[in-house]
Enzyme design. Structure first.
Site, PDB file in Angstrom:
ATOM      1  N   LYS A  76      57.161 128.301 180.445  1.00 29.67           N
ATOM      2  CA  LYS A  76      56.728 129.603 180.960  1.00 29.67           C
ATOM      3  C   LYS A  76      57.961 130.485 181.078  1.00 29.67           C
ATOM      4  O   LYS A  76      59.048 130.005 181.389  1.00 29.67           O
ATOM      5  CB  LYS A  76      56.099 129.432 182.352  1.00 29.67           C
ATOM      6  CG  LYS A  76      55.198 130.561 182.761  1.00 29.67           C
ATOM      7  CD  LYS A  76      53.775 130.322 182.326  1.00 29.67           C
ATOM      8  CE  LYS A  76      52.855 131.421 182.824  1.00 29.67           C
ATOM      9  NZ  LYS A  76      51.457 131.115 182.574  1.00 29.67           N
TER      10      LYS A  76
ATOM     11  N   VAL B 197      36.739 137.386 181.612  1.00 27.04           N
ATOM     12  CA  VAL B 197      36.070 136.085 181.451  1.00 27.04           C
ATOM     13  C   VAL B 197      34.669 136.107 182.073  1.00 27.04           C
ATOM     14  O   VAL B 197      33.693 135.668 181.470  1.00 27.04           O
ATOM     15  CB  VAL B 197      36.884 134.949 182.117  1.00 27.04           C
ATOM     16  CG1 VAL B 197      36.164 133.615 181.930  1.00 27.04           C
ATOM     17  CG2 VAL B 197      38.297 134.874 181.541  1.00 27.04           C
TER      18      VAL B 197
ATOM     19  N   GLY C  97      33.687 137.727 190.062  1.00 28.15           N
ATOM     20  CA  GLY C  97      34.618 138.382 189.154  1.00 28.15           C
ATOM     21  C   GLY C  97      34.004 138.556 187.792  1.00 28.15           C
ATOM     22  O   GLY C  97      33.816 137.608 187.045  1.00 28.15           O
TER      23      GLY C  97
ATOM     24  N   GLY D 122      35.093 140.201 185.014  1.00 26.51           N
ATOM     25  CA  GLY D 122      36.112 140.819 184.163  1.00 26.51           C
ATOM     26  C   GLY D 122      36.090 140.222 182.772  1.00 26.51           C
ATOM     27  O   GLY D 122      35.024 139.931 182.207  1.00 26.51           O
TER      28      GLY D 122
HETATM   29  P1  NAD Z   1      40.119 140.376 184.957  1.00 23.29           P
HETATM   30  O1  NAD Z   1      41.213 141.086 185.680  1.00 23.29           O
HETATM   31  O2  NAD Z   1      39.681 140.892 183.630  1.00 23.29           O
HETATM   32  O3  NAD Z   1      38.818 140.286 185.891  1.00 23.29           O
HETATM   33  C1  NAD Z   1      38.864 139.876 187.209  1.00 23.29           C
HETATM   34  C2  NAD Z   1      37.708 140.522 187.948  1.00 23.29           C
HETATM   35  O4  NAD Z   1      37.696 139.993 189.280  1.00 23.29           O
HETATM   36  C3  NAD Z   1      37.818 142.032 188.075  1.00 23.29           C
HETATM   37  O5  NAD Z   1      36.582 142.612 187.711  1.00 23.29           O
HETATM   38  C4  NAD Z   1      38.141 142.249 189.562  1.00 23.29           C
HETATM   39  O6  NAD Z   1      37.589 143.445 190.075  1.00 23.29           O
HETATM   40  C5  NAD Z   1      37.491 141.052 190.200  1.00 23.29           C
HETATM   41  N1  NAD Z   1      38.090 140.654 191.480  1.00 23.29           N
HETATM   42  C6  NAD Z   1      39.392 140.650 191.832  1.00 23.29           C
HETATM   43  N2  NAD Z   1      39.546 140.169 193.080  1.00 23.29           N
HETATM   44  C7  NAD Z   1      38.300 139.839 193.519  1.00 23.29           C
HETATM   45  C8  NAD Z   1      37.790 139.283 194.718  1.00 23.29           C
HETATM   46  N3  NAD Z   1      38.609 138.964 195.728  1.00 23.29           N
HETATM   47  N4  NAD Z   1      36.451 139.101 194.835  1.00 23.29           N
HETATM   48  C9  NAD Z   1      35.619 139.423 193.808  1.00 23.29           C
HETATM   49  N5  NAD Z   1      36.056 139.952 192.652  1.00 23.29           N
HETATM   50  C10 NAD Z   1      37.370 140.158 192.510  1.00 23.29           C
HETATM   51  O7  NAD Z   1      40.633 138.864 184.844  1.00 23.29           O
HETATM   52  P2  NAD Z   1      40.154 137.750 183.808  1.00 23.29           P
HETATM   53  O8  NAD Z   1      41.027 137.799 182.600  1.00 23.29           O
HETATM   54  O9  NAD Z   1      38.668 137.815 183.673  1.00 23.29           O
HETATM   55  O10 NAD Z   1      40.570 136.421 184.584  1.00 23.29           O
HETATM   56  C11 NAD Z   1      39.833 135.964 185.709  1.00 23.29           C
HETATM   57  C12 NAD Z   1      40.508 134.707 186.265  1.00 23.29           C
HETATM   58  O11 NAD Z   1      40.546 133.697 185.249  1.00 23.29           O
HETATM   59  C13 NAD Z   1      41.969 134.922 186.672  1.00 23.29           C
HETATM   60  O12 NAD Z   1      42.260 134.051 187.753  1.00 23.29           O
HETATM   61  C14 NAD Z   1      42.750 134.470 185.440  1.00 23.29           C
HETATM   62  O13 NAD Z   1      44.066 134.036 185.777  1.00 23.29           O
HETATM   63  C15 NAD Z   1      41.900 133.306 184.988  1.00 23.29           C
HETATM   64  N6  NAD Z   1      42.037 132.992 183.568  1.00 23.29           N
HETATM   65  C16 NAD Z   1      41.729 133.928 182.618  1.00 23.29           C
HETATM   66  C17 NAD Z   1      41.821 133.608 181.267  1.00 23.29           C
HETATM   67  C18 NAD Z   1      41.456 134.599 180.195  1.00 23.29           C
HETATM   68  O14 NAD Z   1      41.207 134.173 179.054  1.00 23.29           O
HETATM   69  N7  NAD Z   1      41.387 135.887 180.496  1.00 23.29           N
HETATM   70  C19 NAD Z   1      42.239 132.317 180.889  1.00 23.29           C
HETATM   71  C20 NAD Z   1      42.534 131.371 181.873  1.00 23.29           C
HETATM   72  C21 NAD Z   1      42.420 131.725 183.217  1.00 23.29           C
END
Ligand code: NAD
Length: 357
Positions: free
Chosen positions: A82, A186, A182, A184
């Site tokens: 990392k 994912v 959430g 977003g």
């Molecule tokens: P994102 O930022 O696109 O979406 C996150 C969503 O969660 C947003 O809509 C935000 O408003 C909401 N949110 C934030 N805090 C919140 C809370 N306390 N209560 C309710 N909703 C809340 O992020 P993402 O890329 O969808 O990732 C989501 C999680 O999955 C993160 O922890 C990320 O590290 C993990 N992750 C993502 C990926 C990926 O492919 N994007 C891969 C592995 C892990």
């Protein structure tokens, strides 16, 4: 007393840290290589301000170790690494762009020992730039930034299926309620896949409009963020922030399964046992959320066939199924089974630890 670079480096169980100071911006670059027995290290680049540069170094080391377990846990031949770029608070856009270019040149000097992707504070556009300069960015499809979210969502779906089968005896979503926290990158595609599979959706997001958008597309009910602990569901899928599973929240959970994409879902490892004591099946986060990493590592190695990529991601379900069974047999949390499985993969395919023998 704060610990210095040398103390922190000496105490670490990883292989090496390559450090650079960017005098033009005052940023520190730390590339932590934890365990490269499986292959060249790969992991995200985080760009953030820290109270002191040494805190960035500690973050890089901690996250690099997490990547070792993640790759080995899903059987992908990358090493754990990392990078953290610890930036000053007031870094302007122009200075940042120069820093990204110099970071890419730094990766060139490492000659492939570390390959990287997006993490907090870096963007897909940064990766396109880093890839163009260095050739060491993962997650680019024909030079353009790809979106890991849909692959990650697919892996989570496969994981939930495996969990349903283990916990309730059948992998069928019909009539099962899933609380997605959430919506977003994912959570949104996951909600779509769940709806398609026949699940009943409960959707919650701090930004209520995000939950409403998913509801309009996929149906289900929108739950206010502060009301989610009152919802009965078969599955809680945390797809937002970390540490939502802790000694305060675990007693309030009203579900049989926790399976979602968020990183670092447990406040501490002890919370895995707390979940088990309540009879709640926990899918270890770094395994169930590996779909994007699995797909992008395959794309990086030249795979373009979407059917094969999807099949590779779906294997996350079989890995989890085995972990659940092993954990149940040993009377422990799947978290421990996941770690043991990763260790076994490392030992079988990675040879002896560096410096051994
Ligand atoms: P994102 O930022 O696109 O979406 C996150 C969503 O969660 C947003 O809509 C935000 O408003 C909401 N949110 C934030 N805090 C919140 C809370 N306390 N209560 C309710 N909703 C809340 O992020 P993402 O890329 O969808 O990732 C989501 C999680 O999955 C993160 O922890 C990320 O590290 C993990 N992750 C993502 C990926 C990926 O492919 N994007 C891969 C592995 C892990």
């Amino acid at each position: 007393m704060t610990r210095g670079f040398l103390d922190v480096t000496e105490a670490w169980n990883g292989e090496s840290v390559v450090t650079a100071f960017d005098s033009a911006t005052g940023a520190w670059i730390f590339v932590a290589l934890h365990d490269t027995r499986l292959g060249p290290a790969a992991g995200g680049t985080r760009m953030a301000s820290y109270p002191a540069p040494v805190d960035g170094l500690i973050d890089a080391m901690r996250l690099a170790e997490g990547m070792t377990w993640k790759w080995a846990g899903v059987g992908v031949r990358f090493g754990g690494g990392k990078a953290v770029i610890a930036i000053p608070d007031d870094l302007g856009d122009e200075a940042r762009a120069g820093l990204v270019d110099r970071y890419a040149a730094h990766l060139v000097s490492l000659r492939g020992a570390f390959q990287t992707g997006v993490d907090m504070g870096t963007t897909p556009e940064d990766m396109a730039r880093i890839g163009a300069i260095s050739g060491y960015a993962v997650g680019l499809v024909d030079g353009k930034p790809g979106d890991p979210g849909p692959y990650t969502a697919r892996g989570v779906l496969a994981g939930i299926r495996a969990a349903l089968e283990h916990r309730f005896g059948e992998a069928n979503f019909g009539g099962r309620a899933v609380l997605v926290q959430g919506l977003g990158d994912v959570g949104f595609p996951l909600a779509g896949l769940l709806a398609e599979a026949g699940a009943t959706l409960h959707l919650t997001d701090l930004r209520e409009e995000a939950a409403r958008r998913a509801q309009t597309r996929f149906g289900g009910t929108v739950i206010p963020a502060d009301g989610m602990w009152e919802v009965d569901a078969d599955v809680y899928a945390p797809c937002a922030v970390g540490a939502t599973l802790n000694p305060d929240t675990i007693p309030r959970l009203r579900c049989g399964i926790v399976a979602g994409s968020a990183n670092n879902q447990l406040l501490s490892d002890a919370d895995a046992e707390r979940l088990r004591a309540r009879g709640i099946l926990y899918a270890p986060d770094y395994v169930i959320n590996a779909g994007g990493a699995v797909a992008f590592s395959a794309i990086h190695r030249g795979e373009r066939d979407e059917t094969r990529l999807r099949a590779r991601v779906d294997e996350i379900g079989s890995s989890l199924r085995e972990m659940f069974e092993e954990a149940a047999g040993a009377g422990e949390s799947p978290l421990h089974a996941a770690r043991r499985r990763a260790r076994r993969f490392l030992d079988a395919h990675g040879g002896p630890p560096p410096g051994a023998g």
